[in-house]
Structure formats: C-alpha cells, structure tokens
Design a protein around this motif. Structure first.
Motif, PDB file in Angstrom:
ATOM      1  N   ASP A 109       0.820  -1.217   0.000  1.00  0.00           N
ATOM      2  CA  ASP A 109       0.000   0.000   0.000  1.00  0.00           C
ATOM      3  C   ASP A 109       0.852   1.265   0.000  1.00  0.00           C
ATOM      4  O   ASP A 109       0.333   2.366  -0.215  1.00  0.00           O
ATOM      5  CB  ASP A 109      -0.925   0.009   1.216  1.00  0.00           C
ATOM      6  CG  ASP A 109      -0.179  -0.126   2.537  1.00  0.00           C
ATOM      7  OD1 ASP A 109       1.066  -0.247   2.499  1.00  0.00           O
ATOM      8  OD2 ASP A 109      -0.831  -0.128   3.588  1.00  0.00           O
ATOM      9  N   LEU A 116       1.062   7.635   9.025  1.00  0.00           N
ATOM     10  CA  LEU A 116      -0.134   7.183   9.735  1.00  0.00           C
ATOM     11  C   LEU A 116      -0.122   7.680  11.176  1.00  0.00           C
ATOM     12  O   LEU A 116      -1.162   8.067  11.721  1.00  0.00           O
ATOM     13  CB  LEU A 116      -0.223   5.661   9.691  1.00  0.00           C
ATOM     14  CG  LEU A 116      -1.503   5.023  10.239  1.00  0.00           C
ATOM     15  CD1 LEU A 116      -2.710   5.437   9.406  1.00  0.00           C
ATOM     16  CD2 LEU A 116      -1.387   3.508  10.262  1.00  0.00           C
ATOM     17  N   SER A 124      -7.703   7.553  13.443  1.00  0.00           N
ATOM     18  CA  SER A 124      -7.993   6.438  14.345  1.00  0.00           C
ATOM     19  C   SER A 124      -9.487   6.167  14.466  1.00  0.00           C
ATOM     20  O   SER A 124      -9.912   5.007  14.509  1.00  0.00           O
ATOM     21  CB  SER A 124      -7.390   6.694  15.725  1.00  0.00           C
ATOM     22  OG  SER A 124      -5.980   6.664  15.660  1.00  0.00           O
ATOM     23  N   LEU A 127     -10.490   4.447  11.244  1.00  0.00           N
ATOM     24  CA  LEU A 127     -10.042   3.057  11.238  1.00  0.00           C
ATOM     25  C   LEU A 127     -10.891   2.210  12.186  1.00  0.00           C
ATOM     26  O   LEU A 127     -11.224   1.067  11.867  1.00  0.00           O
ATOM     27  CB  LEU A 127      -8.575   2.980  11.650  1.00  0.00           C
ATOM     28  CG  LEU A 127      -7.560   3.551  10.656  1.00  0.00           C
ATOM     29  CD1 LEU A 127      -6.162   3.542  11.249  1.00  0.00           C
ATOM     30  CD2 LEU A 127      -7.588   2.763   9.343  1.00  0.00           C
ATOM     31  N   TRP A 144      -5.402  -6.517   2.101  1.00  0.00           N
ATOM     32  CA  TRP A 144      -4.567  -6.438   3.300  1.00  0.00           C
ATOM     33  C   TRP A 144      -3.870  -7.760   3.594  1.00  0.00           C
ATOM     34  O   TRP A 144      -3.007  -7.825   4.468  1.00  0.00           O
ATOM     35  CB  TRP A 144      -5.407  -6.045   4.514  1.00  0.00           C
ATOM     36  CG  TRP A 144      -5.958  -4.656   4.437  1.00  0.00           C
ATOM     37  CD1 TRP A 144      -5.723  -3.735   3.450  1.00  0.00           C
ATOM     38  CD2 TRP A 144      -6.824  -4.027   5.381  1.00  0.00           C
ATOM     39  NE1 TRP A 144      -6.400  -2.578   3.721  1.00  0.00           N
ATOM     40  CE2 TRP A 144      -7.085  -2.713   4.890  1.00  0.00           C
ATOM     41  CE3 TRP A 144      -7.411  -4.426   6.573  1.00  0.00           C
ATOM     42  CZ2 TRP A 144      -7.904  -1.825   5.570  1.00  0.00           C
ATOM     43  CZ3 TRP A 144      -8.224  -3.542   7.249  1.00  0.00           C
ATOM     44  CH2 TRP A 144      -8.464  -2.247   6.752  1.00  0.00           C
ATOM     45  N   ASN A 174      -2.236  -1.234   7.401  1.00  0.00           N
ATOM     46  CA  ASN A 174      -3.562  -1.405   8.000  1.00  0.00           C
ATOM     47  C   ASN A 174      -3.760  -2.814   8.539  1.00  0.00           C
ATOM     48  O   ASN A 174      -4.541  -3.022   9.474  1.00  0.00           O
ATOM     49  CB  ASN A 174      -4.656  -1.070   6.982  1.00  0.00           C
ATOM     50  CG  ASN A 174      -4.795   0.422   6.751  1.00  0.00           C
ATOM     51  OD1 ASN A 174      -4.541   1.211   7.658  1.00  0.00           O
ATOM     52  ND2 ASN A 174      -5.172   0.813   5.556  1.00  0.00           N
ATOM     53  N   ASN A 175      -3.069  -3.784   7.944  1.00  0.00           N
ATOM     54  CA  ASN A 175      -3.130  -5.155   8.450  1.00  0.00           C
ATOM     55  C   ASN A 175      -2.575  -5.222   9.868  1.00  0.00           C
ATOM     56  O   ASN A 175      -3.099  -5.947  10.719  1.00  0.00           O
ATOM     57  CB  ASN A 175      -2.346  -6.073   7.515  1.00  0.00           C
ATOM     58  CG  ASN A 175      -2.362  -7.530   7.929  1.00  0.00           C
ATOM     59  OD1 ASN A 175      -1.916  -7.883   9.019  1.00  0.00           O
ATOM     60  ND2 ASN A 175      -2.873  -8.384   7.071  1.00  0.00           N
ATOM     61  N   PHE A 178      -5.144  -3.552  12.312  1.00  0.00           N
ATOM     62  CA  PHE A 178      -6.361  -4.352  12.511  1.00  0.00           C
ATOM     63  C   PHE A 178      -5.977  -5.581  13.324  1.00  0.00           C
ATOM     64  O   PHE A 178      -5.903  -6.690  12.819  1.00  0.00           O
ATOM     65  CB  PHE A 178      -6.948  -4.729  11.159  1.00  0.00           C
ATOM     66  CG  PHE A 178      -8.326  -5.336  11.230  1.00  0.00           C
ATOM     67  CD1 PHE A 178      -9.045  -5.375  12.412  1.00  0.00           C
ATOM     68  CD2 PHE A 178      -8.918  -5.869  10.103  1.00  0.00           C
ATOM     69  CE1 PHE A 178     -10.306  -5.927  12.484  1.00  0.00           C
ATOM     70  CE2 PHE A 178     -10.190  -6.429  10.153  1.00  0.00           C
ATOM     71  CZ  PHE A 178     -10.879  -6.457  11.346  1.00  0.00           C
TER      72      PHE A 178
END
Length: 263
Positions: A109, A116, A124, A127, A144, A174-175, A178
C-alpha cells in the motif's frame, strides 16, 4: 488444498546488473537486492516474470497442504465461556498505531507508518469504524492479506543463485493495525484455556522456563532439555482444523468468521 499467494516485486533494469533498494525493518537498514540475471541451470533468467515465478516456487510449495480425506480429530468442549466478537475502539486503534516503529518498511500500500502516526488523531476514529464494519460483516479485506516479498541477499555465495536470498514479508500497514489477536489471547488466558506447557508467544512465560532451569541447576548441577523444530510450521497450519478447534474453545460468531475470512 491451502494456497497462499505471495506478491513478489522486482525493480531490475536492463542497464544495471544489480540494483539495491534500502528498507528499514525493525529499526535496521536492510539492503534489498534485485538481480538482473538469475542462473537456473541450464537457463539464465532475465525477465521479471521468470524471476518472480522462480522465487515464488518454494513459497508456494511450503503453503500447500493436501488435506483430502483427513478427518478432524476428536475435540471436546473446553469451556462454557464464549467469545462472539470484539471491538477495536478509537483509543485501541490509536494505541496500536503509536506502538508501530516509525521506520518500518512499507508494504504494497506504500503507506509509511510515520505518516499514519502523524495523522492518527484524525484517522484512528475512521479506522475504528472501518474495522468494526469488517468484523460485523465478517470480511477481512483481501488487499490487506497480500504482502510484498522482496529478496534479501544472505551476504554469501553467488548473487545470481536464487538460493542465496531470503524472503521478507512486508504487509500493508492497515493489516498491522487491525489487530484482533490481543482479544483472542486475553480471552484464552483469562479462561485458562492455554496449555500449561505452552510458552511461545505468551507474555512472561519464558521466565517460567528460566526458573525451572535455575531450580534444576541448584539441585543437580545439570539441566537437560530436548528441542524439536517443525519445518515451515506456520506455513503448513491446517486451517479447517484450526477453525474447528477454535469453536471448542468458545470462539464463535463474528469473531470466528473474521478469523476464517483472514485465513
């Protein structure tokens, strides 16, 4: 059949036999080398496609498991507690982002961790809502899951030999944010569902082994241990059985479904 896809990116140019790109992984600068030509007897591979397919072959072979005709083992219900779901709050997402190393290499990405982190106060909450939507719909975004896998030269041997390179998996940022593993580990730990013999990936459990060694040395002046290493264990996890076992540990609902979607 379990198959994991790996994306392998190269940046080779015909005008340069060897190119180096510099990445920072866990605070250390790693030199990623792209080779213009790879020797695979009796051929010499020069195209990006041929090199990518050659490098991908061992990764694919390690991720294939023939489970046809193999029944699930007998597993008994371990608890009357249930873990149906989890919620990644604004504060939780912000805390995870803050814990990331600002110099970690970017994944496919191309989102730098430091960017970030700078935008964390604004992002946040976004997300948190996005992760909540993924969990409620039991859908882990496919993009992801796929890492960029550059090859790192082992600093020994012939640079044109593909066996002298090791892969590094760079996931989308993002992986990493999460993160549902914390909820699962806390649930299993709180309800004493971990085996007493499991020390790996558990906080403060390595000290238990250390204490046992000290006690043994104090009594017998000698301590012995046996160690077994399962080759490519993570790559060959039987996903259907893992999901089967999680149900007997009380993992159900959207929590089980999002794990299934990730696998």
């Amino acid at each position: 059949m379990i198959f994991r896809y790996y994306q392998i990116i190269y940046n080779a140019r015909p005008t340069s036999p060897v190119l180096e790109s510099r990445y920072v992984v866990h605070g250390k600068q790693i030199i990623i080398v792209s080779i213009y030509s790879i020797k695979e007897r009796p051929e010499v591979l020069t195209t990006d496609k041929d090199k990518a397919e050659l490098f991908a072959q061992p990764l694919i072979s390690h991720s294939i498991l023939d489970d046809a005709g193999h029944p699930f083992p007998d597993v008994f219900l371990q608890t009357d507690k249930l873990l149906h779901s989890c919620h990644i709050t604004f504060a939780k997402a912000a805390a995870i982002v803050a814990q990331l190393h600002p110099c970690e290499a970017t994944g496919p990405d191309s989102i730098p961790v430091i960017d970030l982190q700078k935008c964390s106060p604004e992002l946040s909450s976004v997300l948190s809502r996005l992760f909540g939507k993924c969990i409620s719909e039991s859908c882990f975004p496919s993009l992801w899951k796929f890492p960029t896998v550059p090859r790192v030269f082992k600093n020994c041997g012939d640079r044109s030999n593909h066996r002298n390179y090791r892969p590094i998996s760079l996931l989308p940022v993002n992986n990493k944010v999460f993160e549902i593993n914390d909820f699962l580990v806390k649930y299993l730990d709180t309800n004493r569902l971990f085996s007493d013999s499991q020390y790996g990936f558990r906080a403060e459990q390595c000290t238990v082994i250390t204490k046992r060694v000290y006690r043994t040395l104090n009594v017998t002046v000698q301590a012995r241990a046996g160690s077994l290493d399962i080759s490519k264990e993570f790559d060959r996890i039987w996903h259907p059985e893992l999901l089967w076992k999680l149900q007997f540990f009380g993992v159900s609902g959207s929590m089980l479904n999002i794990i299934s979607s990730f696998l």
